[in-house]
Design a protein around this motif. Structure first.
Motif, short mmCIF file in Angstrom:
data_model
loop_
_atom_site.label_atom_id
_atom_site.label_comp_id
_atom_site.label_asym_id
_atom_site.label_seq_id
_atom_site.Cartn_x
_atom_site.Cartn_y
_atom_site.Cartn_z
N GLU A 224 1.46 68.07 2.30
CA GLU A 224 1.53 68.47 3.70
C GLU A 224 2.92 68.23 4.27
O GLU A 224 3.28 68.80 5.30
CB GLU A 224 0.50 67.68 4.51
CG GLU A 224 -0.91 67.87 4.00
CD GLU A 224 -1.87 66.77 4.45
OE1 GLU A 224 -1.44 65.83 5.15
OE2 GLU A 224 -3.04 66.85 4.08
N VAL A 225 3.69 67.36 3.61
CA VAL A 225 5.03 67.00 4.07
C VAL A 225 5.95 66.89 2.85
O VAL A 225 5.50 66.75 1.73
CB VAL A 225 5.04 65.65 4.82
CG1 VAL A 225 4.23 65.73 6.09
CG2 VAL A 225 4.54 64.53 3.94
N SER A 226 7.24 66.92 3.13
CA SER A 226 8.23 66.65 2.09
C SER A 226 8.52 65.16 2.10
O SER A 226 8.42 64.51 3.14
CB SER A 226 9.52 67.43 2.35
OG SER A 226 9.26 68.80 2.27
N GLY A 227 8.88 64.61 0.95
CA GLY A 227 9.20 63.19 0.87
C GLY A 227 9.10 62.67 -0.55
O GLY A 227 9.35 63.40 -1.50
N LYS A 228 8.74 61.39 -0.64
CA LYS A 228 8.66 60.73 -1.95
C LYS A 228 7.30 60.06 -2.08
O LYS A 228 6.82 59.41 -1.15
CB LYS A 228 9.77 59.69 -2.06
CG LYS A 228 9.88 59.05 -3.42
CD LYS A 228 11.14 58.22 -3.54
CE LYS A 228 10.81 56.78 -3.22
NZ LYS A 228 11.92 55.86 -3.46
N ILE A 229 6.65 60.22 -3.23
CA ILE A 229 5.36 59.59 -3.49
C ILE A 229 5.57 58.09 -3.61
O ILE A 229 6.34 57.62 -4.44
CB ILE A 229 4.71 60.12 -4.79
CG1 ILE A 229 4.46 61.63 -4.72
CG2 ILE A 229 3.42 59.37 -5.10
CD1 ILE A 229 3.35 62.05 -3.81
N VAL A 230 4.88 57.32 -2.74
CA VAL A 230 5.00 55.87 -2.73
C VAL A 230 3.86 55.25 -3.53
O VAL A 230 4.06 54.30 -4.28
CB VAL A 230 4.98 55.33 -1.29
CG1 VAL A 230 4.96 53.82 -1.27
CG2 VAL A 230 6.15 55.87 -0.51
N LYS A 231 2.66 55.83 -3.39
CA LYS A 231 1.51 55.24 -4.05
C LYS A 231 0.46 56.31 -4.31
O LYS A 231 0.24 57.19 -3.47
CB LYS A 231 0.92 54.13 -3.17
CG LYS A 231 -0.10 53.27 -3.85
CD LYS A 231 -0.43 52.06 -2.98
CE LYS A 231 -1.29 51.09 -3.75
NZ LYS A 231 -1.64 49.92 -2.96
N ILE A 232 -0.19 56.24 -5.47
CA ILE A 232 -1.33 57.09 -5.80
C ILE A 232 -2.55 56.20 -5.66
O ILE A 232 -2.68 55.19 -6.35
CB ILE A 232 -1.21 57.69 -7.21
CG1 ILE A 232 0.07 58.52 -7.30
CG2 ILE A 232 -2.44 58.52 -7.55
CD1 ILE A 232 0.42 59.00 -8.69
N LEU A 233 -3.45 56.55 -4.73
CA LEU A 233 -4.54 55.66 -4.34
C LEU A 233 -5.84 55.86 -5.12
O LEU A 233 -6.78 55.09 -4.94
CB LEU A 233 -4.82 55.84 -2.84
CG LEU A 233 -3.61 55.59 -1.94
CD1 LEU A 233 -3.91 56.03 -0.52
CD2 LEU A 233 -3.21 54.13 -1.98
N VAL A 234 -5.90 56.89 -5.98
CA VAL A 234 -7.13 57.20 -6.70
C VAL A 234 -6.82 57.32 -8.18
O VAL A 234 -5.78 57.88 -8.57
CB VAL A 234 -7.75 58.52 -6.17
CG1 VAL A 234 -9.03 58.85 -6.90
CG2 VAL A 234 -7.99 58.44 -4.68
N ASP A 235 -7.72 56.82 -9.03
CA ASP A 235 -7.57 56.95 -10.47
C ASP A 235 -7.93 58.37 -10.91
O ASP A 235 -8.77 59.03 -10.30
CB ASP A 235 -8.49 55.96 -11.21
CG ASP A 235 -8.07 54.52 -10.97
OD1 ASP A 235 -6.86 54.27 -10.80
OD2 ASP A 235 -8.95 53.64 -10.96
N ASP A 236 -7.32 58.81 -12.01
CA ASP A 236 -7.61 60.12 -12.56
C ASP A 236 -9.09 60.22 -12.95
O ASP A 236 -9.68 59.26 -13.44
CB ASP A 236 -6.73 60.36 -13.80
CG ASP A 236 -6.71 61.81 -14.23
OD1 ASP A 236 -6.96 62.70 -13.38
OD2 ASP A 236 -6.46 62.06 -15.41
N MET A 237 -9.70 61.37 -12.70
CA MET A 237 -11.09 61.67 -13.03
C MET A 237 -12.08 60.81 -12.25
O MET A 237 -13.18 60.54 -12.72
CB MET A 237 -11.35 61.56 -14.54
CG MET A 237 -10.53 62.52 -15.36
SD MET A 237 -10.89 62.52 -17.12
CE MET A 237 -10.31 60.92 -17.61
N SER A 238 -11.70 60.39 -11.05
CA SER A 238 -12.59 59.59 -10.20
C SER A 238 -13.22 60.48 -9.14
O SER A 238 -12.60 61.42 -8.67
CB SER A 238 -11.81 58.49 -9.49
OG SER A 238 -11.28 57.59 -10.40
#
Length: 158
Positions: free
Chosen positions: A130-144
């Motif tokens: 939704e915005v430009s920037g830098k990914i700080v944290k991924i809050l969900v595990d893959d395949m969850s």
């Protein structure tokens, strides 16, 4: 099986507190469904429809720590933009099992970049930034499994 035996079986099942009983004897197949007192008879979640009830408890237990984690450091996260899931489904970080992930922590993103895929009812929906920037944290595990409006990513817009 005669009518009297079937009536006795129905009474027994309704008094036992069991929600559903299936009985097959020879050429007779009987299914008796009841509702347990104090519970809602028909609460169904799309993502849990094919999952056994035993598996529903760990899924909700796994979602609770993920939801609690962002609220603990809330003061530090206030300057970040949270990208949330627009639907209920399964979160995937990759477009396919043999492909690389869409984004990693520290990756620079532009508005409209695909960050992940949420699968709902066999449809794979690309979730865009939704915005430009830098990914700080991924809050969900893959395949969850994810819920509607569940935070997925923290993005530093500066």
């Amino acid at each position: 099986m005669d009518l009297k035996e079937i009536q006795n079986l129905i009474k027994f099942v309704s008094n036992s507190g069991v929600a559903e009983v299936k009985l097959e004897t020879g050429d007779v197949k009987i299914t008796i469904k009841t509702t347990v007192e104090g519970s809602s008879p028909e609460i169904t979640y799309v993502q849990q429809a094919p999952v056994a009830q035993v598996a529903a408890a760990p899924a909700s237990a796994a979602a609770a720590p993920a939801a609690a984690a962002p609220s603990a450091p809330a003061a530090d996260d206030s300057k970040y933009v949270t990208i949330k899931s627009p639907m209920i489904g399964t979160f995937y970080r990759k477009p396919a099992p043999d492909k690389p992930v869409f984004v990693e922590v520290g990756a620079s993103i532009k508005k409209g970049d695909v960050l992940c895929v949420v699968e709902a009812m066999k449809l794979f929906n690309e979730i865009e930034a939704e915005v430009s920037g830098k990914i700080v944290k991924i809050l969900v595990d893959d395949m969850s499994p994810v819920e509607f409006d569940q935070p997925l990513f923290l993005v530093d817009p500066s």
